[in-house]
Design an enzyme around this catalytic site. Structure first.
Site, PDB file in Angstrom:
ATOM      1  N   GLY A  11      18.235  -7.316   7.094  1.00 60.54           N
ATOM      2  CA  GLY A  11      17.534  -6.622   8.189  1.00 60.54           C
ATOM      3  C   GLY A  11      16.817  -7.624   9.066  1.00 60.54           C
ATOM      4  O   GLY A  11      16.157  -8.523   8.568  1.00 60.54           O
ATOM      5  N   ARG A  72      24.910  -7.448   6.899  1.00 62.65           N
ATOM      6  CA  ARG A  72      24.876  -7.387   5.438  1.00 62.65           C
ATOM      7  C   ARG A  72      26.330  -7.582   5.015  1.00 62.65           C
ATOM      8  O   ARG A  72      27.189  -6.806   5.410  1.00 62.65           O
ATOM      9  CB  ARG A  72      24.325  -6.045   4.964  1.00 62.65           C
ATOM     10  N   ASP A 103      15.161 -10.765   0.246  1.00 58.78           N
ATOM     11  CA  ASP A 103      15.569 -10.954  -1.149  1.00 58.78           C
ATOM     12  C   ASP A 103      17.085 -11.139  -1.324  1.00 58.78           C
ATOM     13  O   ASP A 103      17.542 -12.096  -1.956  1.00 58.78           O
ATOM     14  CB  ASP A 103      15.071  -9.708  -1.913  1.00 58.78           C
ATOM     15  N   THR A 125      11.607 -10.770   6.664  1.00 52.58           N
ATOM     16  CA  THR A 125      11.838  -9.344   6.399  1.00 52.58           C
ATOM     17  C   THR A 125      10.549  -8.583   6.674  1.00 52.58           C
ATOM     18  O   THR A 125       9.459  -9.101   6.391  1.00 52.58           O
ATOM     19  CB  THR A 125      12.279  -9.075   4.938  1.00 52.58           C
ATOM     20  N   ASP A 127       9.703  -6.075   5.055  1.00 55.65           N
ATOM     21  CA  ASP A 127       9.323  -5.355   3.828  1.00 55.65           C
ATOM     22  C   ASP A 127       8.186  -5.983   3.023  1.00 55.65           C
ATOM     23  O   ASP A 127       7.565  -5.307   2.208  1.00 55.65           O
ATOM     24  CB  ASP A 127      10.552  -5.213   2.914  1.00 55.65           C
ATOM     25  N   ASP A 129       8.434  -7.944   0.540  1.00 51.69           N
ATOM     26  CA  ASP A 129       8.773  -7.724  -0.873  1.00 51.69           C
ATOM     27  C   ASP A 129       9.145  -9.007  -1.617  1.00 51.69           C
ATOM     28  O   ASP A 129       9.682  -8.946  -2.720  1.00 51.69           O
ATOM     29  CB  ASP A 129       9.916  -6.703  -0.983  1.00 51.69           C
ATOM     30  N   ARG A 171      11.969  -0.426   1.812  1.00 47.64           N
ATOM     31  CA  ARG A 171      12.825  -0.371   0.605  1.00 47.64           C
ATOM     32  C   ARG A 171      11.986   0.008  -0.606  1.00 47.64           C
ATOM     33  O   ARG A 171      11.245   0.965  -0.543  1.00 47.64           O
ATOM     34  CB  ARG A 171      13.494  -1.717   0.357  1.00 47.64           C
TER      35      ARG A 171
HETATM   36  O1  F6P Z   1      14.885  -4.722   4.772  1.00 43.27           O
HETATM   37  C1  F6P Z   1      14.466  -4.238   6.001  1.00 43.27           C
HETATM   38  C2  F6P Z   1      14.817  -2.783   6.154  1.00 43.27           C
HETATM   39  O2  F6P Z   1      14.407  -2.378   7.443  1.00 43.27           O
HETATM   40  C3  F6P Z   1      14.268  -1.859   5.083  1.00 43.27           C
HETATM   41  O3  F6P Z   1      12.924  -1.556   5.262  1.00 43.27           O
HETATM   42  C4  F6P Z   1      15.199  -0.681   5.217  1.00 43.27           C
HETATM   43  O4  F6P Z   1      15.263   0.051   4.021  1.00 43.27           O
HETATM   44  C5  F6P Z   1      16.516  -1.351   5.513  1.00 43.27           C
HETATM   45  O5  F6P Z   1      16.223  -2.605   6.078  1.00 43.27           O
HETATM   46  C6  F6P Z   1      17.438  -0.588   6.433  1.00 43.27           C
HETATM   47  O6  F6P Z   1      18.628  -1.314   6.510  1.00 43.27           O
HETATM   48  P1  F6P Z   1      19.812  -1.078   7.541  1.00 43.27           P
HETATM   49  O7  F6P Z   1      19.463  -1.835   8.786  1.00 43.27           O
HETATM   50  O8  F6P Z   1      20.998  -1.674   6.851  1.00 43.27           O
HETATM   51  O9  F6P Z   1      19.892   0.387   7.777  1.00 43.27           O
END
Ligand code: F6P
Length: 320
Positions: A11, A72, A103, A125, A127, A129, A171
């Site tokens: 992300g 991803r 992570d 990130t 998050d 985390d 997350r």
């Molecule tokens: O890791 C960052 C984040 O925004 C999380 O908070 C969220 O769960 C996820 O990415 C959403 O991912 P995507 O962009 O793949 O929908």
């Protein structure tokens, strides 16, 4: 080491561009050739790689998102994908790699380390985390974005005398909810790390009404194990108060980074170059007590994030 690569992965987070800028310019300053790798590990596998110059990173410090794009990568999870990635680095003569991500991206970096690549992880990130660092790049901006949203939602919530549940990202980590709940004066914060009783949430709303407060703000982290729709329906049925849901979603990921995010991104980028220049083994770079620090990448990944329970309890005390 003469040639290094930089990529952003997972992300996107506000401040990633500031980190890319620092890596490119500090790298060139040290006499390195710096290559930008587009679309994270996906682009690495496909060879979407371009030599960066100082001007390549002009006018990006203040921008959210990432000029290197992000992805991803399912393919990178496979042995075949990782072998192709390593071969691609060899084709370009890239010996060191700076990975800006969370992570999952760091775990990808750890896999490359096992295959002989020197990796520097920069924590990008929203998050927050990654346990080894006091904060991740983008978290501060995201929380401030949530705070701005809470402030606006509170106006209309108050005018209509209703309860509003605000779902935030993160997350499995409750930090965005926790910090914005504290700063935004939420009545209740629901986070994955703490098991909450649904009745307690509703009692808080009723308690507020009984002492003359006609509106309530509940912050729910996306990782809390109850669907937001069900939570809203349940609160409405229990309290008899009109209850609305706001899902902030990707709004939290964009925007111009705050000073804090620009600062740590820039300092982490500079540190990555310093370490690569000194032929350091793979490291996770982060912040501890206001200073930029580095840890062994594998050890950093083993640390478990701990939620600040004092802050959680304080939110409860302040909203009684
Ligand atoms: O890791 C960052 C984040 O925004 C999380 O908070 C969220 O769960 C996820 O990415 C959403 O991912 P995507 O962009 O793949 O929908």
């Amino acid at each position: 080491m003469n040639k290094i690569g930089v990529l952003t992965s997972g992300g996107d987070s506000p401040g990633m561009n500031a980190a890319v800028r620092a890596v490119v310019r500090c790298g060139i300053n040290e006499g390195l050739e710096v290559y930008g790798i587009y679309r994270g590990f996906e682009g690495l596998i496909d060879g979407e790689i371009e030599k960066m110059e100082r001007v390549s990173v002009a006018d990006i410090l203040q921008r959210g998102g990432t000029i290197l794009k992000t992805a991803r990568s399912e393919r990178f999870m496979t042995e075949e994908g990782q072998t192709r990635a390593v071969n691609m680095l060899k084709t370009f003569g890239i010996e060191g790699l700076v990975i800006i991500g969370g992570d999952g991206s760091f775990r990808g970096g750890a896999d490359l380390t096992k295959k002989g690549i020197s990796v520097m992880g920069i924590p990008g990130t929203i998050d927050n985390d990654l346990a080894y660092t006091d904060c991740t790049i983008g978290f501060d901006t995201a929380v401030n974005t949530v705070l701005e949203a809470i402030t606006k939602i509170r106006d209309t919530s108050s005018a209509n005398e209703r309860t509003t549940v605000i779902e935030v990202m993160g997350r499995a980590c409750g930090d965005i909810a926790l910090y914005s709940g504290l700063g935004g004066g939420a009545e209740f914060v629901l986070i994955p790390e703490v098991k909450s009783d649904f009745n307690d949430v509703c009692k808080k709303v009723v308690q507020g009404v009984n002492r003359g407060k006609q509106h309530s703000i509940i912050i729910k982290a996306e990782g809390y194990p109850m669907k937001s729709d069900n939570l809203v329906k349940g609160i409405n049925e229990y309290t008899g108060r009109e209850t609305k849901l706001v899902v902030l979603s990707y709004l939290q990921r964009g925007g111009s980074p705050t000073l804090q995010d620009r600062k740590i991104a820039t300092l982490c980028g500079a540190k990555a170059i310093e370490l690569l220049k000194n032929d350091s083994t793979s490291k996770a770079i982060g912040v501890a007590g206001g200073k930029i620090v580095e840890y062994d990448l594998f050890e950093a990944l083993e640390q478990k994030h701990v939620i600040d329970l004092e802050m959680y309890n304080l939110i409860d005390i302040l909203s009684r």
